[in-house]
Enzyme design. Structure first.
Site, PDB file in Angstrom:
ATOM      1  N   ASN A  67       0.833  -1.195   0.000  1.00 18.29           N
ATOM      2  CA  ASN A  67       0.000   0.000   0.000  1.00 18.29           C
ATOM      3  C   ASN A  67       0.873   1.252   0.000  1.00 18.29           C
ATOM      4  O   ASN A  67       1.678   1.424  -0.913  1.00 18.29           O
ATOM      5  CB  ASN A  67      -1.088  -0.022   1.086  1.00 18.29           C
ATOM      6  CG  ASN A  67      -0.637  -0.195   2.509  1.00 18.29           C
ATOM      7  OD1 ASN A  67      -0.315  -1.312   2.922  1.00 18.29           O
ATOM      8  ND2 ASN A  67      -0.654   0.870   3.293  1.00 18.29           N
ATOM      9  N   ASP A  68       0.765   2.149   0.956  1.00 25.02           N
ATOM     10  CA  ASP A  68       1.287   3.510   0.861  1.00 25.02           C
ATOM     11  C   ASP A  68       2.754   3.607   0.430  1.00 25.02           C
ATOM     12  O   ASP A  68       3.617   2.920   0.989  1.00 25.02           O
ATOM     13  CB  ASP A  68       1.192   4.204   2.219  1.00 25.02           C
ATOM     14  CG  ASP A  68      -0.180   4.161   2.827  1.00 25.02           C
ATOM     15  OD1 ASP A  68      -1.052   3.476   2.282  1.00 25.02           O
ATOM     16  OD2 ASP A  68      -0.378   4.806   3.868  1.00 25.02           O
TER      17      ASP A  68
END
Length: 587
Positions: A67-68
């Protein structure tokens, strides 16, 4: 080409908006809270990875969940990217800071994880953060550590990490000193205190902001430090807004009002404006405003031309979240990185052995109007362009589709300029649409006015990832409306509704308005097509939409690309260049 259930699209956008307000996970699709732990799956080691939807030139690890993007920076000849990663499965959990390096932001070399849970101050998680280059060319990372599982999603503090060897250009090893955590929450909501920004320096202090909330009010708290170790919380929030929910992954940086060059995060001056971005946990979209920064009071104030909140400007009106920018000191540019989650179900992600990609890095700069940002894929991507086909001055009549042959349509870069002789056939903008929440207005109209709903001036654009008989396709298209005061609204849509025959996928219709002068009767579109993702840039990056799609027929060599027009006004392809894209060396 429309399906019978499309008559329900008038109410669907309102339903989706309502569900997003409640933060409901749509059975693993749509609005997703990425801190949701899947206990049954998070420690299962992935063995087999299915490649059918894996991208050719977008960043992703070989397997598992991502993710991020975290702490991007340039150091001693390499771009460094850290990212939230589950080394044991294709769902969120067991998060570490994975680490890759690159010389061009397109081809990446994987290194060992930089930060993993190992200390009392991050025992239950190493969440997102940022990098700052201190004087003497010394990078330092601030990140969120979880010290206790309760309250859900965990008691959050801010830690720092430093390289074990500053002379190593790869920065392979990182140390987490024992004087962590260096910032603790001073308010009751200890489970909503995360994602420190890149720090900036002025008035003898380093400054950093951290995302939080108070009930439904989004907040960023500012902290000051002289030595980057001892931090003091400012008396007043750096910025706050009611009814927005948790502010995740805040980002704050200056932009020049003169030209397209980026600025160091600590830059000041008369020709400087400021951008403040937050990722809203309730909507799963990124929003930004442009405004001023009071250096004395350490407060940010949006301009009156920037709507603050859910109806505000977005980097990307599609599948895009948890973005982070950094200043590239070598090429003097501000680079934007963002995460695109899957739209497939959790079970499908587990079956394919991976989930999540990062979108192509984009150069970011201030529009000459000073009211919004422009963004464009970095130039290094052009090196992957292979065989090219072109079209020039080709007319597209009502109902026509023209296939673009000779390229790998599943992995392509398409840049096209459309022209039209008149605005007279633009259809009337329906005031009834104003009943939709303003933050979902463009998306809602795209759902109602799909690519096969005949119009006047539009819909026209591209049919990407199309099967041979158009059983599946993802249209990217313009539609032009005329208001009652004889002005025009340009709408860009990326509609996943007909993208796949698989009924389990989340297939939204995304949309964004394009603020453009139509005096030249011309519109441009660039789409990056890469198997399961399509990034589309209208009018030189004025409006951007990214979509995740999973066709069952239009895969690999069975994917096709068309130009189409379903409006009564004849459209001309003034210029179309389309390239087969080579596969990047990624991890």
């Amino acid at each position: 080409m429309m399906r019978s259930f499309n008559r329900y699209l008038r109410v669907l956008p309102l339903l989706l908006w309502y569900l997003s307000m409640l933060n409901i996970n749509l059975n693993g699709r749509g609005v997703m809270a990425f801190h949701k732990v899947h206990l049954n799956y998070r420690i299962d080691n992935v063995v087999d990875v299915k490649n059918v939807y894996r991208t050719g030139y977008h960043f992703q690890p070989k397997k598992n969940w991502i993710n991020d993007p975290n702490a991007p920076m340039y150091y001693k000849g390499f771009y460094h990217l850290f990212y939230q990663y589950n080394p044991k499965g294709a769902v969120w959990g067991n998060i570490v800071w994975a680490h890759s390096v690159s010389t061009d932001l397109i081809n990446w070399i994987p290194l060992e994880p930089a930060i993993v849970p190992s200390k009392p101050f991050d025992k239950y998680g190493c969440w997102s953060g940022s990098a700052t280059i201190l004087p003497g060319d010394k990078p330092i990372i601030l990140y969120t550590g979880i010290i206790n599982k309760k309250p859900e999603p965990g008691h959050q503090v801010q830690n720092y990490a430093i390289p074990a060897n500053y002379s190593d250009p790869y920065l392979r090893k990182w140390i987490k000193p024992d004087n962590n955590p260096i910032i603790k929450p001073t308010h009751e909501n200890v489970s909503s205190f995360r994602d420190p920004t890149t720090a900036w320096f002025n008035n003898g202090h380093w400054k950093v902001v951290i995302g939080s909330k108070n009930n439904h009010r989004g907040i960023t708290y500012l902290y000051r430090s002289r030595d980057f170790i001892k931090w003091t919380k400012a008396k007043h929030p750096f910025h706050t807004k009611s009814d927005t929910g948790m502010w995740e992954c805040p980002d704050f940086f200056p932009v020049s009002s003169q030209g397209t060059n980026g600025l160091d995060t600590s830059a000041l001056g008369n020709d400087v404006k400021y951008v403040f971005k937050v990722s809203l946990d309730m909507t799963r979209f990124d929003y930004y405003t442009i405004g001023t920064y009071n250096v004395i009071k350490d407060k940010y104030v949006p301009d009156n031309t920037s709507v603050d909140g859910w109806a505000g400007l977005r980097y990307d009106y599609g599948n895009f979240y948890a973005s982070k920018t950094f200043f590239d000191p070598i090429k003097k540019r501000r680079i934007l990185l963002g995460w695109a989650n899957e739209s497939s179900t959790t079970n499908e992600d587990i079956a394919k052995g991976w989930a999540g990609i990062h979108l192509i890095p984009r150069k970011l700069w201030l529009d000459p109007s000073g009211h919004k940002l422009l963004q464009w894929p970095i130039r290094e991507l052009d090196k992957l362009r292979g065989k090219m086909v072109e079209l020039r001055n080709v007319k597209v009549n009502k109902g026509d589709t023209i296939e673009v042959k000779g390229i790998t349509s599943a992995q392509a870069d398409v840049d096209v300029t459309f022209t039209f002789s008149s605005l007279d056939k633009a259809e009337l903008y329906d005031k009834k649409w104003e009943k939709f929440p303003v933050e979902n207005l463009a998306k809602s109209i795209c759902g109602i006015k799909g690519s096969n709903v005949q119009g006047g001036l539009g819909p026209f654009g591209l049919l990407t990832l199309a099967s041979s008989k158009l059983e599946e396709y993802t249209p990217i298209f313009f539609r032009i409306f005329k208001t009652i005061d004889n002005k025009h609204k340009v709408l860009l849509c990326s509609d996943a509704t007909p993208s796949s025959l698989n009924p389990n996928e989340y297939k939204p219709s995304f949309g964004g308005f394009v603020d453009v002068n139509l005096a030249e009767k011309k519109l441009s579109l660039r789409s990056l097509i890469d198997h399961s993702v399509i990034e589309s840039f209208a009018e030189g990056g004025m409006t951007v939409i990214s979509s995740r799609v999973y066709p069952t027929l239009a895969v690999a060599e069975n994917a096709h690309l068309h130009v189409f027009n379903n409006g009564s006004e004849i459209i001309t392809i003034e210029r179309l260049n389309a390239w087969s894209m080579k596969t990047a060396r990624i991890n």
